[in-house]
Design a protein around this motif. Structure first.
Motif, PDB file in Angstrom:
ATOM      1  N   PHE A 187      -2.720 -11.500   1.389  1.00  0.00           N
ATOM      2  CA  PHE A 187      -3.375 -10.689  -0.120  1.00  0.00           C
ATOM      3  C   PHE A 187      -2.591  -9.654   0.081  1.00  0.00           C
ATOM      4  O   PHE A 187      -2.526  -8.207  -0.710  1.00  0.00           O
ATOM      5  CB  PHE A 187      -4.950 -11.066   0.048  1.00  0.00           C
ATOM      6  N   VAL A 188      -3.582  -8.161   0.695  1.00  0.00           N
ATOM      7  CA  VAL A 188      -3.414  -7.443   1.034  1.00  0.00           C
ATOM      8  C   VAL A 188      -1.799  -6.619   1.290  1.00  0.00           C
ATOM      9  O   VAL A 188      -2.253  -5.545   0.334  1.00  0.00           O
ATOM     10  CB  VAL A 188      -4.627  -7.106   2.328  1.00  0.00           C
ATOM     11  N   ASN A 189      -1.560  -7.241   2.188  1.00  0.00           N
ATOM     12  CA  ASN A 189       0.047  -6.870   2.635  1.00  0.00           C
ATOM     13  C   ASN A 189       0.643  -6.626   0.530  1.00  0.00           C
ATOM     14  O   ASN A 189       1.587  -5.864   0.115  1.00  0.00           O
ATOM     15  CB  ASN A 189       0.710  -7.431   3.371  1.00  0.00           C
ATOM     16  N   ASP A 190       0.565  -8.172  -0.041  1.00  0.00           N
ATOM     17  CA  ASP A 190       0.923  -8.554  -1.127  1.00  0.00           C
ATOM     18  C   ASP A 190       0.683  -7.332  -2.856  1.00  0.00           C
ATOM     19  O   ASP A 190       1.135  -6.958  -3.005  1.00  0.00           O
ATOM     20  CB  ASP A 190       0.788  -9.913  -1.796  1.00  0.00           C
ATOM     21  N   THR A 191      -0.539  -7.182  -2.387  1.00  0.00           N
ATOM     22  CA  THR A 191      -0.849  -5.598  -2.921  1.00  0.00           C
ATOM     23  C   THR A 191      -1.007  -4.440  -2.582  1.00  0.00           C
ATOM     24  O   THR A 191      -0.128  -3.734  -3.933  1.00  0.00           O
ATOM     25  CB  THR A 191      -3.123  -5.952  -3.457  1.00  0.00           C
ATOM     26  N   ILE A 192      -1.153  -3.944  -1.930  1.00  0.00           N
ATOM     27  CA  ILE A 192       0.011  -3.280  -1.316  1.00  0.00           C
ATOM     28  C   ILE A 192       1.021  -2.936  -2.450  1.00  0.00           C
ATOM     29  O   ILE A 192       2.053  -2.019  -2.512  1.00  0.00           O
ATOM     30  CB  ILE A 192      -0.155  -2.639   0.079  1.00  0.00           C
ATOM     31  N   GLU A 193       1.984  -3.981  -1.555  1.00  0.00           N
ATOM     32  CA  GLU A 193       3.444  -3.859  -2.131  1.00  0.00           C
ATOM     33  C   GLU A 193       3.447  -3.655  -3.839  1.00  0.00           C
ATOM     34  O   GLU A 193       4.748  -3.133  -4.064  1.00  0.00           O
ATOM     35  CB  GLU A 193       4.198  -5.006  -1.439  1.00  0.00           C
ATOM     36  N   ARG A 194       2.969  -4.311  -4.402  1.00  0.00           N
ATOM     37  CA  ARG A 194       2.628  -4.539  -5.677  1.00  0.00           C
ATOM     38  C   ARG A 194       2.759  -2.643  -6.500  1.00  0.00           C
ATOM     39  O   ARG A 194       2.494  -2.528  -7.234  1.00  0.00           O
ATOM     40  CB  ARG A 194       1.786  -5.690  -6.289  1.00  0.00           C
ATOM     41  N   PHE A 195       1.708  -2.398  -5.650  1.00  0.00           N
ATOM     42  CA  PHE A 195       1.711  -1.023  -6.280  1.00  0.00           C
ATOM     43  C   PHE A 195       2.694   0.435  -5.447  1.00  0.00           C
ATOM     44  O   PHE A 195       1.777   1.490  -5.325  1.00  0.00           O
ATOM     45  CB  PHE A 195       0.266  -0.183  -5.869  1.00  0.00           C
ATOM     46  N   ASP A 196       3.469  -0.485  -5.223  1.00  0.00           N
ATOM     47  CA  ASP A 196       4.729   0.680  -4.397  1.00  0.00           C
ATOM     48  C   ASP A 196       4.339   1.087  -3.261  1.00  0.00           C
ATOM     49  O   ASP A 196       4.177   2.309  -2.580  1.00  0.00           O
ATOM     50  CB  ASP A 196       5.409   1.407  -5.667  1.00  0.00           C
ATOM     51  N   GLY A 197       3.091   0.558  -2.602  1.00  0.00           N
ATOM     52  CA  GLY A 197       2.616   1.591  -1.585  1.00  0.00           C
ATOM     53  C   GLY A 197       2.997   0.621   0.329  1.00  0.00           C
ATOM     54  O   GLY A 197       3.718  -0.191  -0.460  1.00  0.00           O
ATOM     55  N   ASP A 198       2.732   1.746   1.087  1.00  0.00           N
ATOM     56  CA  ASP A 198       3.365   0.936   2.562  1.00  0.00           C
ATOM     57  C   ASP A 198       2.888   1.860   3.197  1.00  0.00           C
ATOM     58  O   ASP A 198       2.598   3.628   3.383  1.00  0.00           O
ATOM     59  CB  ASP A 198       5.187   2.125   2.496  1.00  0.00           C
ATOM     60  N   MET A 457      -7.724 -11.402 -10.487  1.00  0.00           N
ATOM     61  CA  MET A 457      -8.551  -9.293 -10.201  1.00  0.00           C
ATOM     62  C   MET A 457      -8.020  -8.944 -10.022  1.00  0.00           C
ATOM     63  O   MET A 457      -8.303  -7.754 -10.876  1.00  0.00           O
ATOM     64  CB  MET A 457      -9.756  -9.894  -8.996  1.00  0.00           C
ATOM     65  N   VAL A 458      -6.982  -8.261  -9.205  1.00  0.00           N
ATOM     66  CA  VAL A 458      -5.891  -7.871  -9.549  1.00  0.00           C
ATOM     67  C   VAL A 458      -5.242  -7.018 -10.767  1.00  0.00           C
ATOM     68  O   VAL A 458      -4.971  -6.404 -11.361  1.00  0.00           O
ATOM     69  CB  VAL A 458      -5.022  -7.443  -7.754  1.00  0.00           C
ATOM     70  N   ASP A 459      -5.049  -7.819 -11.482  1.00  0.00           N
ATOM     71  CA  ASP A 459      -4.561  -7.699 -13.069  1.00  0.00           C
ATOM     72  C   ASP A 459      -4.935  -7.547 -13.377  1.00  0.00           C
ATOM     73  O   ASP A 459      -5.217  -7.247 -14.372  1.00  0.00           O
ATOM     74  CB  ASP A 459      -3.616  -9.589 -13.143  1.00  0.00           C
ATOM     75  N   PHE A 460      -6.133  -8.007 -13.271  1.00  0.00           N
ATOM     76  CA  PHE A 460      -7.674  -7.394 -14.589  1.00  0.00           C
ATOM     77  C   PHE A 460      -7.561  -6.046 -14.183  1.00  0.00           C
ATOM     78  O   PHE A 460      -8.003  -5.011 -15.086  1.00  0.00           O
ATOM     79  CB  PHE A 460      -9.034  -8.296 -14.431  1.00  0.00           C
ATOM     80  N   GLY A 461      -7.741  -5.478 -13.414  1.00  0.00           N
ATOM     81  CA  GLY A 461      -8.142  -4.603 -12.494  1.00  0.00           C
ATOM     82  C   GLY A 461      -7.017  -3.480 -13.088  1.00  0.00           C
ATOM     83  O   GLY A 461      -7.123  -1.939 -13.488  1.00  0.00           O
ATOM     84  N   GLU A 462      -5.574  -3.680 -12.988  1.00  0.00           N
ATOM     85  CA  GLU A 462      -4.549  -3.238 -13.221  1.00  0.00           C
ATOM     86  C   GLU A 462      -4.529  -2.833 -15.002  1.00  0.00           C
ATOM     87  O   GLU A 462      -3.850  -1.670 -15.378  1.00  0.00           O
ATOM     88  CB  GLU A 462      -2.843  -3.800 -12.752  1.00  0.00           C
ATOM     89  N   ALA A 463      -4.950  -4.350 -15.302  1.00  0.00           N
ATOM     90  CA  ALA A 463      -4.680  -3.654 -16.900  1.00  0.00           C
ATOM     91  C   ALA A 463      -5.743  -3.095 -17.389  1.00  0.00           C
ATOM     92  O   ALA A 463      -5.863  -2.388 -18.571  1.00  0.00           O
ATOM     93  CB  ALA A 463      -4.678  -5.167 -17.534  1.00  0.00           C
TER      94      ALA A 463
END
Length: 591
Positions: A187-198, A457-463
């Motif tokens: 979950f943490v890895n996917d969230t970081i990648e979702r926002f183009d983090g590395d 929850m990530v969708d909610f925060g991003e929106a």
């Protein structure tokens, strides 16, 4: 005026009326901050730069240490503690140098350590199930984290028999991270990648001197099996030190009960009676033994204030039916029914809950209810769930105004967790355990979630973030500078700003950004919508005092400024540059 309400110059106008259909419907959110990971010894892990990898790495370490710090060393609970206060602190730091969470926790006061023992394994299991951490996470050593305390020296100052402050007088701590080895879940890895983090490939370390100012200390307590560090007594001694008070000679004696239900009932009656001393007495000594010993530092003043309140308000607990579940020294108490009422000189108020529905009645004015959404009558569990943010996939009503075009992200359904009050038995008596209650509530809340809920929850925060930032389009490009041409991202002082009342051209003006303009900028071309102006100002004010200051400042700025601010807010256009400068100068004057 609070810095958290620093204007961002977007969203002139109520929702749906602005140039980009995005309005100033509420106070701007506070800016995001990136606090460093701090340790008890006042050291920190630094990112070593401004790159995303370092900052995220520090945050991930903080999460992992927090999770690990909640997990207790069950296999080491029976070992004896060291023979001195300094040795207890040294043992704790030694375990930390080995990244041994089990060893660190074994060095803590047994009462504090035992408080969460029954729920922490469940918490760790839920984090792993939800893919926050992966299955490589080990309590005996956190991969990817390196913490080394070297050449640490101490000075001991006795507080009383069996209690001592241990000051740090020298030494260093080296903190390091290797993000490729961190036990980060999918979950943490996917969230970081979702926002183009590395955060891959980050290997950083920093060495810091311990306690350069000579003020940092931990408190160790001697029990029947040796000395151990106490978090509760450390906090109590820090508070006493800051208050400049001597060690209290009068303590609150714990008052236990014969059963878990009786412990909760005793606490409920103490709350209804506004009996602060009685409430503290019914707290678990394992969790709040230090508070019970140090309560005299503040009880006198607090009880005097409660006596005054008691003379004005009478609260009665009319009904309380409880049930408990559990075995051994721990039990959870659930409220089956409860009824209480409050009577004051200007009215009365009461609530009765029968396990499914709550009935509210009273004759207090609406203002006395502080704007609560409840009215006299009955409201049931299913209605309450629908009013929640994520309850049952619904409950998003009322949040439309926070999102672009009123589109609220959907949230998957889940069952409402059953949350009770945790009690624990100490020396044969039962007490209320608030810290364990909070921990168990976290576990109960996580148990009803799945990975899809975390993603939602990530969708909610991003929106939500996108809805706030959508006001920054090309039409507001001229708002990028503060008055005096000071960029938003720079620190400013009063010398950089124009006078509180800027000059306004005497000739007619037509604004570059769609403002209405006026035949005479020093006079209002029409009636001033005072209600709209107050609503607009409320979006920038931290409290009533701020609002009053801004309104007074706008009065001094002149009627045209007040008229155009109200008119632009109502009709959704950006006011003239002169009016903008006047408004932001007033905000700065009220800061």
């Amino acid at each position: 005026m609070s810095d958290t309400n620093d204007p961002d110059r977007s969203g002139w106008g109520p929702e749906g009326t602005g140039a980009d259909d995005q309005g100033w419907a509420s106070t701007p959110p506070p800016p995001l901050t990136e606090p460093p990971l701090t340790l008890d010894t006042e050291t920190e892990v630094s990112s070593g730069g401004s790159g995303l990898g370092g900052r995220v790495a520090a945050g991930v370490i903080g999460v992992l240490l927090l999770v690990g710090g909640s997990l207790f060393a069950v296999t080491q609970l029976g070992s004896s503690g060291p023979g001195s206060a300094e040795a207890a602190v040294d043992e704790l730091l030694g375990a930390a140098s080995d990244e041994d969470v089990l060893g660190v926790l074994a060095a803590l006061d047994p009462g504090e350590r035992d408080t969460l023992r029954d729920s922490v394994e469940s918490l760790f299991g839920e984090f792993e199930r939800l893919e926050v951490v992966d299955d490589s996470f080990e309590l005996s050593g956190i991969d990817g984290v390196d913490l080394v305390f070297s050449d640490v020296t101490y000075r001991t100052e006795p507080v009383r028999d069996g209690l001592a402050r241990v000051y740090f007088t020298g030494g260093t701590v080296t903190a390091g991270v290797n993000t490729d080895e961190l036990p980060i879940g999918d979950f943490v890895n996917d969230t970081i990648e979702r926002f183009d983090g590395d955060i891959s490939g980050v290997q950083e370390s920093e060495t810091t001197e311990i306690n350069a100012d000579g003020e940092a200390f931990l408190v160790a307590r001697e029990g029947g099996d040796g000395w151990r560090v106490s978090i509760g007594y450390t906090l109590a001694e820090i508070a006493r030190h800051e208050m400049g008070q001597p060690l209290p000679t009068d303590s609150v004696e714990p008052v236990g009960a014969e059963s878990p239900e009786a412990a909760v009932a005793g606490m409920a009656n103490a709350v209804a009676d506004l009996d602060l001393r009685g409430g503290i007495a019914r707290l678990s000594p394992n969790e709040f033994g230090a508070l019970q010993e140090y309560a005299a530092l503040f009880l006198g003043e607090a009880e005097a204030a409660l006596d005054e309140t008691r003379s004005e308000v009478e609260i009665s607990l009319d009904d309380l039916q409880l049930r408990s579940e559990g075995s051994g020294d721990g039990a959870t108490v659930f409220v089956e029914t409860i009824s209480f009422s409050a009577r004051a000189t200007d009215g009365s108020f009461g609530i009765a809950y029968d396990g499914e529905c709550a009935t509210i009645e009273g004759d207090l004015d609406e203002s006395e209810l502080a704007g609560t959404p409840f009215e006299d009558g009955e409201i049931c569990t299913d209605e309450l769930e629908n009013q929640g943010v994520f309850g049952g996939g619904a409950g998003m009503e009322g949040f439309e105004d926070m999102f672009a075009e009123g589109e609220v992200p959907e949230f998957p359904e889940f069952e409402t967790p059953e949350i009770g009050i945790t009690t624990e038995q100490v020396d044969g008596q039962w007490y209320v355990a608030p810290i364990a209650t909070g921990m168990d509530a976290w576990v109960a809340g996580l148990e009803v979630l799945e990975r899809e809920h975390l993603d939602a929850m990530v969708d909610f925060g991003e929106a939500l973030v996108e809805s706030f930032s959508s006001g920054f389009d090309d039409s507001f490009s001229e708002f990028e500078e503060m008055p005096g041409d000071v960029p938003f991202d720079e620190t400013i002082d009063g010398s950089d700003l124009p006078p509180p009342t800027p000059s306004i051209p005497e000739s007619p003006t037509t604004t570059a950004l769609g403002g209405q303009g006026g035949t005479n900028p020093t006079e209002a071309p029409g009636p001033i919508d005072e209600a709209a102006l107050e609503e607009f100002v409320g979006g920038f004010a931290f409290d009533d005092a701020d609002a009053d200051c801004i309104i007074a400042g706008l009065e001094a700025a002149g009627p045209y400024v007040r008229w155009e601010l109200a008119d632009s807010y109502v009709n959704g256009y950006a006011p003239s540059i002169e009016t903008q400068d006047a408004f932001f100068a007033v905000l700065d004057a009220c800061a």
